[in-house]
Scaffold this motif. Structure first.
Motif: not given
Ligand SMILES: Nc1nc2c(ncn2[C@@H]2O[C@H](COP(=O)(O)OP(=O)(O)OP(=O)(O)O)[C@@H](O)[C@H]2O)c(=O)[nH]1
Length: 272
Positions: A9, A13, A139-140, A153, A173
């Protein structure tokens, strides 16, 4: 048969935090996880490091000796790892056999999972060593506050899926940091029309065709779905782990139990 997660990621992230939380969760439930550091630049760990690339090669040494910048040095380290598959990597893997479970905490440079073949060759090697491997792409959750970031993303996740050709679990995440969860469903199971409308609102009319093509691709692959992960909730970690277990077919006996657990979530969903 061994089992492995390749945790990838974008930078920041939450990959290392995910690895340490999963390790702690497994400690609590009496499961053994071995976390491997594949980032030659990493310095601080919140998990016991089972295997460490820095024992083979460290970013600091490469930068100093070869007079490279951080990105060049990182690529050098990763290619060095690739050259060491049949010696250092094999020697380390000797310590792990049937039913052992490894989590590989990877560096955040996206070229490693979009077009540079190092990780691809690394996982091929693991497969030859009889490991069932899956990719865990983080992915944040802050990316879903902006549709353009979310699409970018998705695209990088898709590139990783295509490049690595492995079972793939996408995770959103840092869900504890997401204040407004009202439109979360639009992103967890994206409805192409809604995403397209959002995207068109953000960009000039000259991008309409491109937007349509991008959204069609996201929709067509249908695989770019995300599971939310809130590390503050054991239940959320447990759900993510159960999904990954299914993906890599971890434990025949566990299968039945995992299905039961899934059903238990009901309308509550896995997270939030
Ligand atoms: N609140 C919150 N913070 C998080 C969470 N996961 C990670 N962070 C924070 O986000 C920052 C980056 O987390 P890392 O785990 O280092 O991210 P990474 O992907 O390993 O970063 P790189 O190795 O640099 O690519 C750190 O400050 C973490 O404490 C989360 O679930 N919730």
């Amino acid at each position: 048969m061994g089992y492995a997660q390749l945790v990838i990621g974008p930078a920041g992230s939450g990959k290392s935090t995910y690895c340490s939380s999963l390790y702690e969760h497994c400690e609590t439930i009496g499961r053994t996880m071995n976390v491997v550091n594949l980032d030659p630049a990493a310095e601080i760990f919140n998990y016991p490091v089972a295997m460490d690339i820095r024992e083979l090669v460290s970013l600091e040494d490469v930068m100093e000796e070869l007079k490279l910048g951080p990105n060049g040095a990182l690529m050098y380290c990763m290619e060095y790892l690739e050259d060491s598959l049949h010696d250092w990597v094999d020697e380390e893997l000797e310590n792990y056999r049937d039913d052992d479970y490894l989590i590989f905490d990877c560096p955040g440079q996206i070229e490693l999972f979009t077009h540079v073949p190092v990780l691809k060759n690394f996982v091929e090697h693991l497969k030859q060593k009889n490991f069932n491997v899956c990719v865990v792409y983080l992915l944040d959750s802050q990316f879903i506050t902006d549709v353009t970031k979310f699409i970018s993303g998705c695209m990088s996740s898709l590139a990783a899926m295509i490049q690595l050709e492995l079972p793939h679990v996408n995770i959103l995440s840092k869900m504890d940091l997401l204040q407004d969860k009202s439109n979360i469903d639009d992103y967890l199971n994206p409805e192409p029309r809604t995403l397209l409308a959002e995207l068109n609102k953000r960009m000039g009319p000259q991008f309409a065709k491109l937007n349509k093509a991008l959204i069609e691709m996201v929709g067509e692959y249908g695989m770019v779905n995300f599971i939310p992960l809130n590390l503050r909730k054991e239940r959320s970690i447990q759900y993510v782990l159960s999904q990954i277990d299914v993906c890599i077919q971890f434990g025949e006996d566990a299968d039945v139990k995992i299905k039961d657990e899934d059903e238990d979530f009901g309308d509550d969903g896995p997270d939030s």
